[in-house]
Design a protein around this motif. Structure first.
Motif, mmCIF file in Angstrom:
data_model
loop_
_atom_site.group_PDB
_atom_site.id
_atom_site.type_symbol
_atom_site.label_atom_id
_atom_site.label_comp_id
_atom_site.label_asym_id
_atom_site.label_seq_id
_atom_site.Cartn_x
_atom_site.Cartn_y
_atom_site.Cartn_z
ATOM 1 N N ALA A 514 0.664 35.004 23.776
ATOM 2 C CA ALA A 514 2.171 34.983 24.132
ATOM 3 C C ALA A 514 2.253 35.092 22.807
ATOM 4 C CB ALA A 514 2.686 34.653 24.896
ATOM 5 N N LEU A 515 2.016 33.713 22.243
ATOM 6 C CA LEU A 515 3.473 33.263 20.473
ATOM 7 C C LEU A 515 2.437 34.825 19.910
ATOM 8 C CD1 LEU A 515 2.654 29.693 20.527
ATOM 9 C CD2 LEU A 515 4.384 30.701 20.833
ATOM 10 N N ALA A 516 0.942 34.982 18.910
ATOM 11 C CA ALA A 516 0.640 35.952 18.370
ATOM 12 C C ALA A 516 1.538 37.113 18.227
ATOM 13 C CB ALA A 516 -0.829 36.132 18.622
ATOM 14 N N GLY A 517 1.459 37.716 20.173
ATOM 15 C CA GLY A 517 2.360 39.197 20.470
ATOM 16 C C GLY A 517 3.681 38.746 19.967
ATOM 17 N N MET A 518 4.109 37.505 20.208
ATOM 18 C CA MET A 518 6.146 37.853 19.814
ATOM 19 C C MET A 518 5.805 37.870 18.191
ATOM 20 S SD MET A 518 7.581 34.660 22.397
ATOM 21 C CE MET A 518 9.178 34.609 21.380
ATOM 22 N N ALA A 519 4.670 37.301 17.480
ATOM 23 C CA ALA A 519 4.735 37.526 15.864
ATOM 24 C C ALA A 519 4.983 38.515 15.868
ATOM 25 C CB ALA A 519 4.167 36.663 15.251
ATOM 26 N N ILE A 671 2.850 41.948 27.209
ATOM 27 C CA ILE A 671 3.917 41.794 27.196
ATOM 28 C C ILE A 671 4.945 41.300 26.498
ATOM 29 C CG2 ILE A 671 4.817 39.966 29.123
ATOM 30 C CD1 ILE A 671 3.162 40.992 30.989
ATOM 31 N N ALA A 672 4.583 40.537 25.857
ATOM 32 C CA ALA A 672 5.053 39.824 24.579
ATOM 33 C C ALA A 672 5.677 40.967 23.385
ATOM 34 C CB ALA A 672 4.688 38.268 24.124
ATOM 35 N N ALA A 673 4.792 41.182 22.504
ATOM 36 C CA ALA A 673 4.643 42.327 21.747
ATOM 37 C C ALA A 673 6.314 42.976 22.404
ATOM 38 C CB ALA A 673 3.951 42.442 20.846
ATOM 39 N N ALA A 674 5.478 44.240 23.992
ATOM 40 C CA ALA A 674 6.379 45.183 23.330
ATOM 41 C C ALA A 674 7.715 44.645 23.806
ATOM 42 C CB ALA A 674 5.701 45.745 24.941
ATOM 43 N N THR A 675 7.560 43.745 24.877
ATOM 44 C CA THR A 675 9.242 42.944 25.020
ATOM 45 C C THR A 675 10.022 42.557 24.054
ATOM 46 O OG1 THR A 675 8.426 41.656 26.522
ATOM 47 C CG2 THR A 675 10.918 41.148 26.357
ATOM 48 N N THR A 676 9.615 42.475 22.863
ATOM 49 C CA THR A 676 10.062 42.073 21.341
ATOM 50 C C THR A 676 10.415 43.505 20.857
ATOM 51 O OG1 THR A 676 8.953 39.753 21.217
ATOM 52 C CG2 THR A 676 10.128 40.403 19.079
ATOM 53 N N SER A 678 10.276 45.856 21.227
ATOM 54 C CA SER A 678 11.491 47.438 22.289
ATOM 55 C C SER A 678 13.076 46.482 21.940
ATOM 56 C CB SER A 678 11.042 46.795 24.216
ATOM 57 O OG SER A 678 11.164 46.143 24.247
ATOM 58 N N ILE A 679 12.572 44.945 22.325
ATOM 59 C CA ILE A 679 14.880 44.580 21.848
ATOM 60 C C ILE A 679 15.057 44.832 20.730
ATOM 61 C CG2 ILE A 679 16.261 42.927 21.876
ATOM 62 C CD1 ILE A 679 14.468 41.744 23.859
ATOM 63 N N ARG A 680 13.851 44.810 19.725
ATOM 64 C CA ARG A 680 14.496 45.078 18.288
ATOM 65 C C ARG A 680 14.810 46.077 17.678
ATOM 66 N NH1 ARG A 680 9.899 43.877 14.502
ATOM 67 N NH2 ARG A 680 11.518 44.471 13.252
ATOM 68 N N GLY A 681 13.799 47.515 18.732
ATOM 69 C CA GLY A 681 13.992 48.888 18.222
ATOM 70 C C GLY A 681 15.715 48.859 19.047
ATOM 71 N N ALA A 682 15.958 48.407 19.676
ATOM 72 C CA ALA A 682 17.300 49.214 21.104
ATOM 73 C C ALA A 682 18.214 48.546 19.586
ATOM 74 C CB ALA A 682 17.559 47.859 22.046
ATOM 75 N N GLY A 813 6.439 50.832 25.722
ATOM 76 C CA GLY A 813 5.330 52.077 26.867
ATOM 77 C C GLY A 813 3.633 51.618 25.786
ATOM 78 N N ILE A 814 4.142 51.722 24.417
ATOM 79 C CA ILE A 814 3.738 52.105 23.319
ATOM 80 C C ILE A 814 2.165 51.169 22.724
ATOM 81 C CG2 ILE A 814 2.946 52.454 20.624
ATOM 82 C CD1 ILE A 814 4.631 54.706 21.193
ATOM 83 N N MET A 815 3.139 49.478 22.378
ATOM 84 C CA MET A 815 2.967 49.050 22.100
ATOM 85 C C MET A 815 1.501 47.809 23.629
ATOM 86 S SD MET A 815 2.521 45.923 20.338
ATOM 87 C CE MET A 815 2.892 46.804 18.768
ATOM 88 N N MET A 816 2.234 48.399 25.136
ATOM 89 C CA MET A 816 1.289 47.865 25.908
ATOM 90 C C MET A 816 -0.109 49.019 25.657
ATOM 91 S SD MET A 816 2.565 45.217 27.780
ATOM 92 C CE MET A 816 1.545 45.803 29.678
ATOM 93 N N ASP A 817 0.124 49.713 25.848
ATOM 94 C CA ASP A 817 -1.280 51.048 25.467
ATOM 95 C C ASP A 817 -1.851 50.018 24.559
ATOM 96 O OD1 ASP A 817 -3.141 52.506 26.104
ATOM 97 O OD2 ASP A 817 -1.636 54.108 24.933
ATOM 98 N N LEU A 818 -1.562 50.228 23.066
ATOM 99 C CA LEU A 818 -2.560 48.867 22.729
ATOM 100 C C LEU A 818 -2.561 47.527 22.847
ATOM 101 C CD1 LEU A 818 -3.770 48.274 19.542
ATOM 102 C CD2 LEU A 818 -1.257 47.921 19.054
ATOM 103 N N ALA A 819 -2.135 47.107 23.365
ATOM 104 C CA ALA A 819 -2.738 46.019 23.638
ATOM 105 C C ALA A 819 -3.850 46.031 24.957
ATOM 106 C CB ALA A 819 -1.552 45.247 24.142
ATOM 107 N N LEU A 820 -3.265 46.386 26.158
ATOM 108 C CA LEU A 820 -3.958 46.269 26.896
ATOM 109 C C LEU A 820 -5.439 47.828 26.676
ATOM 110 C CD1 LEU A 820 -1.691 47.597 30.222
ATOM 111 C CD2 LEU A 820 -2.832 45.377 29.385
ATOM 112 N N THR A 821 -5.410 47.871 26.182
ATOM 113 C CA THR A 821 -6.198 49.434 25.676
ATOM 114 C C THR A 821 -7.239 48.608 24.698
ATOM 115 O OG1 THR A 821 -5.545 51.117 25.676
ATOM 116 C CG2 THR A 821 -7.573 51.107 24.657
ATOM 117 N N VAL A 822 -7.081 47.744 24.023
ATOM 118 C CA VAL A 822 -7.770 47.206 23.477
ATOM 119 C C VAL A 822 -8.356 45.821 23.720
ATOM 120 C CG1 VAL A 822 -7.796 45.450 21.254
ATOM 121 C CG2 VAL A 822 -6.332 47.654 21.253
ATOM 122 N N GLY A 823 -7.151 45.502 25.010
ATOM 123 C CA GLY A 823 -8.456 43.683 26.399
ATOM 124 C C GLY A 823 -8.971 44.451 26.071
#
Length: 978
Positions: A514-519, A671-676, A678-682, A813-823
């Motif tokens: 989660a910390l890495a995702g937020m970064a 979740i951490a990367a996608a949320t962060t 998307s907030i920036r994208g808004a 969606g794109i970031m979650m797709d990336l994270a879950l596919t890679v995971g």
């Protein structure tokens, strides 16, 4: 029996048929693809295809013949198998201790004869009469007869320090082996210094000791359950005092009636253990007596160098010294010398110091040796220099052995294991030594590459990228994950996550991911609309550093799933055996040959990978069938069922651990990367500052002060319209692709290298239709072309960010797709690789006493082979996932990105092996001057000179007194220096 044999034969026939079908499938695939490509008309191509087919068929025929020949192996029953294994163990034990007997020169000219007598009655359990006292004997061999005379077949041998208890135990072992018949128990010497009775059961500890001392003896537990091992437990006194009572309690509670045991201990220690605990039930207790002065003096004279006397008679330097002791027996010096020479250990020390070197023992008549303790310290101190008199290590041998002894004393052990020397490293190296060493090498290599790139591209001595920094951050991520995951107990089997430790590891993975995702979410660009399906990060920015740390964490997770964390331990597996090493090399060369053959026809990578995988599986199946059939340890059907069950268990455990780790890592990171993100994208979703307009078709747009029109169609299509005309050119190619690029003028636009170039002049629009597509250019004539460089060169930075930023929902969606596919991909690759790795690296069904040098070489071969195997397996499995119809090119790119951690798993698996740790340890200790660089050669020479003794794959000091003395003197010197 007939039905089982029929089923086994049917399975083998189907296996051979599968080999044939594999050969036909590979050849047919190559022919089909070549025919579709229209390349069979060329003679060279046709010859290559036919040659490949004939080679595959010839290989199948040879494998079939070898497999058919191996089916005629004899079948043995379970009892016969155990007897055969016991015979192998007996040969290994006899070879080990006969070599030690010769190195100690106990047969030159003959061992010192010790006497014993029954111990004090209160130390013996005589409740039922089975522990009757043994009669005194004058020969070491007599202890075997005394053992047989005891109804319970249990003997406790007591004595003072250096009285010869270990020598008697070894003599007992060799004598039992010399008269052993097939099926009799095998006497094995177990040093009790390594047993923790408060934590380990006796049988479990003995099974572990057998596996580590006699590599490959994974069936040791079966021999123990069948009572085919006769324990010779040496050195109860070498355990911590708090463990004496617990050890006797374990022996009384866990040994079966009739189980023979020989136990050695110091007299005072056993008395304290009985006072605080209990006696060893049903055991006869004997006590070794001090050597008679006549026996000790006669032995010293026989082993000393002869000297010519006054009348030509034979004499020695010991004769006048011994004559003085006889004449002055009642003086303090005489009593001290006679007392010290009453123990076999001190007699052996005196022989080594004075008899073997020719040094005059008249030094012992000095008055300072009237104190027995001073005399013993003198003999112990002079022993090592005397043993290394003519050695190239003579000057430093005492210091090096003292350092090793002090290290062993700090760890309260008598065993000098080369893989445990890493505990002498400083804390960072002790936990992360191989990773840091590999990381330094990778950073240096990346720095050289960056400098070379800067020189060749810019002509300046400056780095052209931030590759060294990214590599350093990646190594930091690996170290962080490894520090946490290696804190759990070392897995015996790959992927063996058990109990509450799983929850701790999962929570750690979730928190760090989660910390890495937020970064990553805070630092990566939000221009995911450019179609960059692999990774939306520009190399060298802060986002790449955050993703490098996450990739390092994923690498550590893969290592944990494979079980390559925690304390290193030597590997003695079939991977280290030469036949299997050759088999692995053959399989890899076959896959490489298949890739080369398919590359002749310029086939896609997918077809090349399929052909290589089929060829490798074909050869591996044949080689494995041949070796498994030749094993003959059990009936073929039973062996096949065991292998299949073992594979299924490995798959279940590996996939469970891998998918659990992968999903945890991917979900928390996503979740951490996608949320962060998307907030920036808004923040970039609204129009820039300006007056909004709306067209009848629902299109909204804003014209900024610099004249750029920012438009948004009702279907989500974003566009930018230039404020004025633009000069450019459209390049068209034969495949129908069209690219629009900028040109400084119409004259420049007419000069291009494409098949057809069409200049244009006028206002254009830059369009982004979907979040995962590349920008398109709407030309002045209303047609569209793909963008070449217009988006990067024309609009201002703020307008370009607005155009390329995807909506928040798309970013999420794109970031979650990336994270879950890679995971999930990382979990699948880790789980499948872990399962196959676990299935392949089971211990070999052999037992032979190996030296520590042989164990080190075996572990090195195993580590390198395992690293190569893991790399190849992960590559093949990832390639198989990529070629599956998963829906889009973006997911394929994500899977390729999941392969990145595995580029380092193989090298890290090699570096984190016991051999890799030993390499780092040897480098540090030799650089600091504590031990020599050629450490194993030095230890081997110390063993040959009688200072150390070999215990399987480890060393021990000749006697505990010698280790204690060297450790104490070394620690005293260190205190004086500080």
């Amino acid at each position: 029996m007939y039905r089982n044999g029929r089923v086994g034969g049917s399975l083998k026939r189907w296996r051979r048929h599968g080999i044939w079908l594999g050969a036909v499938a590979v050849t047919g695939t190559v022919l089909f693809v070549a025919q579709r490509g229209g390349e069979l008309d060329e003679t060279a191509s046709l010859t290559a295809v036919l040659g490949f087919g004939l080679s595959a068929i010839g290989l199948a025929v040879n494998l079939w013949r070898e497999s058919a020949a191996s089916e005629r192996a004899d079948e043995t029953s379970s009892l016969e198998r155990l007897q055969q294994l016991a015979d192998r163990l007996a040969s290994a034990v006899q070879e080990q201790w006969q070599a030690e007997w010769r190195l100690r020169r106990l047969q030159d000219p003959s061992p010192l004869q010790v006497q014993w007598s029954p111990a004090e009655a209160w130390l013996v359990d005589e409740s039922d009469g089975t522990g009757q006292a043994a009669e005194s004997e004058d020969q070491l061999e007599g202890v075997s007869a005394a053992f047989d005379a005891v109804p319970s077949r249990r003997i406790v041998v007591l004595g003072s320090p250096g009285s010869g208890k270990t020598v008697l135990a070894v003599r007992f072992t060799l004598d039992r082996l010399a008269h052993r018949a097939s099926g009799d128990p095998v006497p094995v010497v177990f040093p009790l210094s390594g047993w923790q009775p408060e934590r380990e059961r006796l049988r479990d500890w003995m099974a572990t000791y057998l596996r580590t001392t006699y590599p490959g003896a994974h069936w040791s537990r079966e021999l123990l359950h069948a009572s085919l091992v006769l324990p010779v437990l040496d050195g109860l006194d070498e355990m911590p005092e708090s463990s004496w009572g617990a050890a006797l309690h374990r022996l009384n509670a866990e040994l079966d009636p009739g189980q023979g045991v020989l136990l050695t201990c110091r007299t005072q220690t056993y008395a304290k253990a009985v006072e605080t605990g209990d006696v060893f039930t049903q055991a006869a207790v004997i006590e070794l007596q001090p050597l008679a002065f006549a026996s000790a003096s006669g032995y010293l004279v026989r082993t000393a160098r002869p000297v010519r006397g006054a009348d030509g008679q034979r004499t020695t330097l010991w004769d006048p010294v011994l004559a003085h002791l006889r004449a002055h027996a009642d003086t303090p010096l005489g009593r001290a010398l006679r007392l010290v020479l009453s123990t076999p250990l001190m007699v052996a020390m005196a022989r080594a110091v004075y008899g073997d070197t020719g040094k005059d023992p008249a030094d012992l008549l000095e008055e300072r040796f009237a104190d027995p303790a001073v005399l013993e310290q003198h003999l112990l101190e002079a022993f090592v220099p005397a043993a290394f008199t003519d050695s190239p290590y003579a000057e430093r041998a005492r210091d090096w052995l003292g350092y090793l002894a002090a290290s062993m004393q700090r760890r309260s052990t008598r065993r000098l294991a080369w893989w445990q020397l890493r505990l002498e490293l400083p804390w960072p190296l002790r936990r992360l030594g191989p990773i840091l060493l590999l990381g330094c090498a990778a950073v240096v290599l990346s720095t050289v590459m960056a400098l070379a790139r800067g020189v060749f591209t810019e002509g300046l001595w400056t780095p052209a990228s931030d590759l060294p920094l990214v590599m350093s951050v990646f190594i930091g991520g690996v170290c962080l994950g490894y520090l946490a995951l290696s804190g759990r107990p070392a897995a015996v089997r790959a992927g063996a996550w058990e109990g509450r430790q799983v929850a701790r590891d999962v929570l750690f993975l979730a928190a760090t991911a989660a910390l890495a995702g937020m970064a990553v979410g805070f630092t990566t660009h939000t221009d995911l609309t450019t179609g960059s399906w692999s990774l939306p990060i520009t190399f060298g920015d802060m986002g790449s550093l955050a993703m490098a740390a996450a990739c390092g964490l994923a690498t550590a997770t893969a290592l944990a799933v494979l079980g390559i964390v925690g304390d290193p331990f030597p590997l003695y597996t079939p991977l280290a055996r030469r036949p299997l090493v050759r088999a692995v090399v053959i399989v890899l060369l076959t896959a490489l040959l298949a890739l080369l053959v398919t590359s002749i026809f310029s086939l896609p990578l997918t077809w090349s990978a399929v052909a290589a995988a089929l060829a490798a599986v074909l050869v591996a199946a044949g080689l494995y069938d041949r070796q498994s059939s030749a094993a003959g340890a059990a009936s073929p059907p039973a062996a096949g069922r065991r292998r299949r069950r073992r594979l299924l268990r490995a798959l279940l455990r590996g996939l469970t651990a891998g998918l659990l780790a992968g999903l945890c890592l991917g979900s928390a990171f996503g979740i951490a990367a996608a949320t962060t993100l998307s907030i920036r994208g808004a923040r970039h979703a609204d129009f820039p500052h300006g007056t909004p307009h709306r067209l009848p078709d629902g299109t909204r747009y804003v014209i900024t002060a610099d004249g750029w029109r920012h438009g948004l169609h009702s279907d989500g299509d974003r566009y930018l319209r230039t404020p004025g005309p633009v000069d450019g050119v459209v390049e068209e190619y034969e495949d129908g692709t069209r690219y629009a690029r900028a040109a400084a003028s119409l004259d420049e636009a007419t000069r291009c290298s494409a098949d057809r170039c069409t200049p244009f002049h006028g206002p254009i629009e830059l369009h982004v239709r979907k979040p995962d597509e590349y920008p398109e250019i709407r030309l002045p004539n209303g047609t569209y072309a793909d963008d070449y460089d217009l988006v990067d060169r024309l609009p201002p930075a703020r307008s370009r960010d607005w155009l390329l930023t995807a909506p928040p929902s798309a970013l999420f969606g794109i970031m979650m797709d990336l994270a879950l596919t890679v995971g999930v991909a990382l979990g699948l690759v880790s789980g499948l690789t872990s399962a196959i790795h676990t299935w392949l690296v089971s211990p070999a069904d052999t037992a032979r006493a190996v030296s520590p040098q042989a164990g080190l070489r075996t572990d090195r071969t195993t580590a390198i082979t395992r690293g190569v195997t893991l790399t190849v397996l992960s590559y093949l499995i990832t390639t198989g996932l990529v070629i599956l119809p998963i829906g889009s090119e973006r997911e394929s790119g994500y899977l390729l990105f999941a392969l990145l951690p595995w580029l380092f798993v193989g090298p890290l698996a090699i570096c984190l092996s016991a051999w890799g740790w030993f390499l780092v340890t040897r480098l540090w200790l030799s650089t600091t001057g504590r031990l020599p660089w050629h450490l194993m050669d030095f230890l081997d020479e110390a063993h040959e000179r009688g200072v150390l003794r070999q215990a399987g794959a480890t060393y021990e000091f000749r006697h505990a007194r010698l280790q204690e003395h060297l450790a104490a003197s070394t620690q005293q010197q260190s205190l004086l220096q500080t």
